[in-house]
Scaffold this motif. Structure first.
Motif, short mmCIF file in Angstrom:
data_model
loop_
_atom_site.label_atom_id
_atom_site.label_comp_id
_atom_site.label_asym_id
_atom_site.label_seq_id
_atom_site.Cartn_x
_atom_site.Cartn_y
_atom_site.Cartn_z
N GLU A 1 12.84 10.96 141.67
CA GLU A 1 13.90 10.92 140.65
C GLU A 1 13.15 11.49 139.33
O GLU A 1 13.81 12.17 138.54
CB GLU A 1 14.72 9.72 140.43
N ALA A 2 11.98 11.00 139.13
CA ALA A 2 11.06 11.26 137.78
C ALA A 2 10.58 12.82 137.85
O ALA A 2 10.37 13.20 136.83
CB ALA A 2 9.91 10.26 137.69
N LEU A 3 10.55 13.22 139.01
CA LEU A 3 9.87 14.79 139.06
C LEU A 3 10.93 15.86 138.72
O LEU A 3 12.19 15.65 138.94
CB LEU A 3 9.37 15.10 140.43
N ALA A 4 10.85 16.86 138.00
CA ALA A 4 11.32 18.03 137.85
C ALA A 4 11.69 18.69 139.08
O ALA A 4 10.73 18.41 139.79
CB ALA A 4 10.67 18.90 136.64
N ASP A 5 12.47 19.38 139.06
CA ASP A 5 12.50 20.39 140.49
C ASP A 5 11.18 21.23 140.75
O ASP A 5 10.70 21.57 139.78
CB ASP A 5 13.63 21.44 140.42
N ASP A 6 10.89 21.04 141.98
CA ASP A 6 9.44 21.73 142.28
C ASP A 6 8.22 21.13 141.53
O ASP A 6 7.10 21.66 141.69
CB ASP A 6 9.46 23.24 141.80
N GLY A 7 8.64 19.95 141.02
CA GLY A 7 7.60 18.89 140.41
C GLY A 7 6.72 18.46 141.76
O GLY A 7 7.05 18.61 142.75
N VAL A 8 5.28 18.03 141.37
CA VAL A 8 4.44 17.44 142.19
C VAL A 8 4.00 16.25 142.04
O VAL A 8 3.57 15.71 140.80
CB VAL A 8 3.14 18.51 142.60
N LEU A 9 3.94 15.33 143.33
CA LEU A 9 3.45 14.01 143.05
C LEU A 9 1.88 14.04 143.88
O LEU A 9 1.85 14.59 144.98
CB LEU A 9 4.21 13.02 143.95
N PHE A 10 0.87 13.60 143.10
CA PHE A 10 -0.43 13.52 143.69
C PHE A 10 -0.77 12.03 144.00
O PHE A 10 -0.76 11.30 143.21
CB PHE A 10 -1.24 14.41 142.51
N VAL A 11 -1.25 11.68 145.30
CA VAL A 11 -1.50 10.41 145.57
C VAL A 11 -2.93 10.32 146.07
O VAL A 11 -3.66 11.27 145.96
CB VAL A 11 -0.56 10.22 146.84
N GLY A 12 -2.99 8.92 146.16
CA GLY A 12 -4.67 8.62 146.52
C GLY A 12 -5.02 9.00 147.89
O GLY A 12 -4.25 9.27 148.69
N ASN A 13 -6.25 8.56 148.07
CA ASN A 13 -6.86 9.18 149.44
C ASN A 13 -6.22 8.54 150.59
O ASN A 13 -6.36 8.93 151.65
CB ASN A 13 -8.47 8.75 149.22
N THR A 14 -6.03 7.29 150.37
CA THR A 14 -5.75 6.47 151.53
C THR A 14 -4.13 6.23 151.48
O THR A 14 -3.41 5.33 152.36
CB THR A 14 -6.21 5.16 151.52
N GLU A 15 -3.32 7.29 150.68
CA GLU A 15 -1.93 6.95 150.28
C GLU A 15 -0.77 7.92 151.04
O GLU A 15 0.03 8.20 150.31
CB GLU A 15 -1.65 6.62 148.93
N GLN A 16 -1.29 8.50 152.14
CA GLN A 16 -0.28 9.61 152.41
C GLN A 16 1.04 9.20 152.77
O GLN A 16 0.98 8.07 153.30
CB GLN A 16 -0.94 10.36 153.64
N ILE A 17 2.09 9.88 152.43
CA ILE A 17 3.22 9.34 152.56
C ILE A 17 3.85 9.94 153.97
O ILE A 17 3.62 10.92 154.50
CB ILE A 17 4.38 10.04 151.64
N ILE A 18 4.23 8.93 154.71
CA ILE A 18 4.48 9.10 156.29
C ILE A 18 5.74 9.90 156.49
O ILE A 18 5.56 10.93 157.06
CB ILE A 18 4.94 7.86 157.01
N PHE A 19 6.85 9.72 155.81
CA PHE A 19 8.11 10.69 155.85
C PHE A 19 8.51 11.03 154.52
O PHE A 19 9.51 10.49 154.11
CB PHE A 19 9.23 9.61 156.85
N PRO A 20 7.76 11.90 153.94
CA PRO A 20 7.98 12.30 152.63
C PRO A 20 9.51 12.54 152.41
O PRO A 20 10.14 12.47 151.30
CB PRO A 20 6.98 13.27 152.15
N HIS A 21 10.22 13.35 153.30
CA HIS A 21 11.55 13.96 153.29
C HIS A 21 12.59 12.70 152.97
O HIS A 21 13.64 12.99 152.27
CB HIS A 21 11.85 14.81 154.51
N LYS A 22 12.22 11.41 153.29
CA LYS A 22 13.02 10.23 153.04
C LYS A 22 13.24 10.15 151.52
O LYS A 22 14.15 9.65 151.01
CB LYS A 22 12.30 9.07 153.57
N TYR A 23 12.08 10.65 150.81
CA TYR A 23 12.40 10.67 149.37
C TYR A 23 12.42 12.05 148.62
O TYR A 23 12.25 12.10 147.31
CB TYR A 23 11.08 10.02 148.74
N LYS A 24 12.99 12.81 149.34
CA LYS A 24 13.16 14.32 149.10
C LYS A 24 11.83 14.98 148.53
O LYS A 24 11.87 15.80 147.44
CB LYS A 24 14.39 14.39 147.95
#
Ligand code: SAM
Length: 257
Positions: free
Chosen positions: A222-245
Motif C-alpha cells: 500500500e505504501a508503494l506508488a504504482d510500479d514502485g519497488v520494494l528492496f528486501v534483504g539477502n534472506t528475505e525473499q517473499i514466497i508468494f509475492p502476488h498475495k501482496y500485489k
C-alpha cells in the motif's frame, strides 16, 4: 506463580508499546533470557520491575532487542542491481523519486542510497526518509561516525568523496547527511508513508512472525506508488509475492503490480 514469557511481553508492551509477540519467539526469548541472566536477574517479573524504574536498564534492553547490525552497501551485488537496473527504470517511469529506508538502523543504508543516487540527480534533488524503532540508532545515524569495517563493501570512490577520517573513525559528509530525514517509526504500529517509488526494508523481516510479516507486506504494498519497488534483504525473499500485489522483477526486488 512466576511470570511466563507471554506475561513479560504483555507487560513490556504496556510499558513501551513495543509488541514483542510479533517477533519470532524462539529467537527473541533466547536473547531476552540470556540478557536477564547476564544482568543477574532470575525471573521475568523481577527484571520487568527493574525496567519500570531504571531508565538506563530499559534503554539497554531496548537497544539489545532491536539488533542494529548494519553496513554500507550491504550485499554489494544487490546494490549494483539497484544502480544499474532498478534506479534507471524508476527514473524513466517517475522522474524524481520518493525513497523510504525502513528499519534503517544507524544510517548506513539510507546514506548508501544517497551516495548512489547522486550519480543520477544533483544532491539537492535527493531526499530519503529513514526510519527505525530504536531512538539510539537514529541518534548514531545522525551523528554519522563509522568504523572502517562498516565501509568494507562501499565503492572506494564514495569513500574518498564522502568521508573524512577522524582518528580511527569515518565521518560522513554533511552533503550526504542533509539528504536524509530520520524519523522514529515502528513498522508494527505506525502508519506508513505513501506513494513511495522505492522502499528499502532489509534484515528486519527475518525477526518477525509469519503473521506479522503478512501484515507488513500488505502495508508495504500500500505504501508503494504504482510500479514502485520494494528492496528486501539477502534472506528475505517473499514466497508468494502476488498475495501482496507484488511481483518479483529481480532477486530481492519486487514491483507493485
Ligand atoms: C539488523 S538491523 C538492519 C539495518 C539495515 N536495514 C540493514 O539491512 O543493514 C534491524 C533494524 O530493525 C530495527 N527494528 C526492529 N524492529 C523494528 C520495528 N518494529 N519497527 C522498525 N524498526 C525495527 C532495529 O532497531 C534495527 O535497527
Amino acid at each position: 506463580m512466576s511470570w511466563t514469557y507471554d506475561d513479560f511481553t504483555k507487560a513490556v508492551f504496556n510499558l513501551t508499546k513495543i509488541d514483542l509477540s510479533s517477533y519470532k519467539e524462539r529467537q527473541m526469548k533466547r536473547r531476552i533470557d540470556s540478557l536477564i541472566s547476564r544482568n543477574n536477574f532470575r525471573q521475568y517479573e523481577e527484571y520487568y520491575k527493574a525496567l519500570q524504574t531504571d531508565k538506563d536498564l530499559l534503554e539497554k534492553f531496548l537497544n539489545y532487542i532491536t539488533i542494529n547490525v548494519s553496513e554500507f552497501y550491504r550485499n554489494p551485488g544487490q546494490w549494483e542491481v539497484l544502480r544499474e537496473h532498478i534506479i534507471p527504470m524508476l527514473i524513466e517511469k517517475h522522474g524524481k523519486l520518493k525513497i523510504w529506508s525502513a528499519a534503517s538502523s544507524t544510517g548506513e543504508e539510507p546514506y548508501s542510497v544517497v551516495m548512489l543516487l547522486q550519480e543520477f540527480f544533483p544532491l539537492e534533488d535527493i531526499k530519503v526518509i529513514a526510519t527505525d524503532i530504536d531512538k539510539e540508532a537514529i541518534r548514531k545515524a545522525k551523528e554519522g561516525l563509522y568504523l572502517e569495517k562498516s565501509l568494507q563493501s562501499l565503492p572506494r570512490e564514495y569513500i574518498s568523496k564522502f568521508f573524512t577520517v577522524e582518528e580511527e573513525l569515518f565521518r560522513i559528509d554533511d552533503r550526504i547527511k542533509e539528504r536524509v530525514e530520520f524519523r522514529h517509526h515502528d513498522l508494527l504500529m505506525d502508519p506508513y508513508p505513501n506513494n513511495c517509488h522505492l522502499i528499502i526494508c532489509r534484515n528486519v523481516m527475518i525477526y518477525f512472525t509469519e503473521e506479522a510479516k503478512n501484515k507488513l507486506y500488505v502495508k508495504f504494498g500500500e505504501a508503494l506508488a504504482d510500479d514502485g519497488v520494494l528492496f528486501v534483504g539477502n534472506t528475505e525473499q517473499i514466497i508468494f509475492p502476488h498475495k501482496y500485489k507484488l511481483k518479483s522483477i529481480r532477486t530481492f526486488f519486487y514491483k507493485k503490480m
